[in-house]
Write a protein that holds these residues in place. Structure first.
Motif, mmCIF file in Angstrom:
data_model
loop_
_atom_site.group_PDB
_atom_site.id
_atom_site.type_symbol
_atom_site.label_atom_id
_atom_site.label_comp_id
_atom_site.label_asym_id
_atom_site.label_seq_id
_atom_site.Cartn_x
_atom_site.Cartn_y
_atom_site.Cartn_z
ATOM 1 N N UNK A 10 1.906 -4.718 -2.000
ATOM 2 C CA UNK A 10 0.695 -4.265 -3.394
ATOM 3 C C UNK A 10 -0.264 -3.210 -3.531
ATOM 4 N N UNK A 11 -0.822 -3.006 -2.663
ATOM 5 C CA UNK A 11 -2.056 -1.731 -2.808
ATOM 6 C C UNK A 11 -1.197 -0.506 -2.637
ATOM 7 N N UNK A 12 -0.203 -0.148 -2.063
ATOM 8 C CA UNK A 12 0.613 0.756 -1.747
ATOM 9 C C UNK A 12 0.991 1.534 -3.207
ATOM 10 N N UNK A 13 1.617 -0.511 -3.813
ATOM 11 C CA UNK A 13 1.650 0.243 -5.576
ATOM 12 C C UNK A 13 1.113 0.797 -6.044
ATOM 13 N N UNK A 14 -0.123 0.489 -5.807
ATOM 14 C CA UNK A 14 -1.591 0.783 -6.743
ATOM 15 C C UNK A 14 -2.230 2.270 -6.451
ATOM 16 N N UNK A 15 -1.723 2.495 -4.991
ATOM 17 C CA UNK A 15 -2.087 3.926 -5.196
ATOM 18 C C UNK A 15 -1.156 4.816 -5.693
#
Length: 108
Positions: free
Chosen positions: A98-103
């Motif tokens: 999820x954090x990867x997709x946000x970045x």
């Protein structure tokens, strides 16, 4: 021969508090994903699902530290340790994704 079970009360209280914090985080993660919407909201839903899986592991820990597994005659180390650890791996994998997709949503 009866099994003597020791209940770790401070750990039980701490794990219950961690469960409550996880459920609270899920609520605010859900609200955030709805408020933001779009790619960011969709990405944050992975974080929400990861926190949900982590909350389930807190329930497992409550059962463990309260002595319930021992009372049932379940050897936690040999029966539950690997599934518990895999659930935590899945939880943090979802949160990381999820954090990867946000970045990625903010990368040009």
């Amino acid at each position: 021969m009866p099994i003597e079970v020791v209940v770790d009360i401070p750990s039980t209280i701490a794990v219950v508090a961690a469960f409550i914090a996880s459920v609270t985080a899920m609520y605010y993660a859900w609200k955030f994903s709805k408020t933001v919407g779009g790619d960011m909201g969709a990405a944050f839903k992975f974080v929400l699902f990861g926190v949900a899986v982590f909350a389930v592991t807190r329930i497992d820990d409550v059962v463990k530290v309260s002595g319930a597994y021992a009372k049932m005659g379940i050897d936690y180390k040999h029966v539950m340790w690997v599934p518990h650890s895999l659930a935590i791996l899945v939880a943090w994998g979802l949160i990381s994704f999820g954090f990867y997709r946000m970045a990625k949503a903010f990368t040009v």
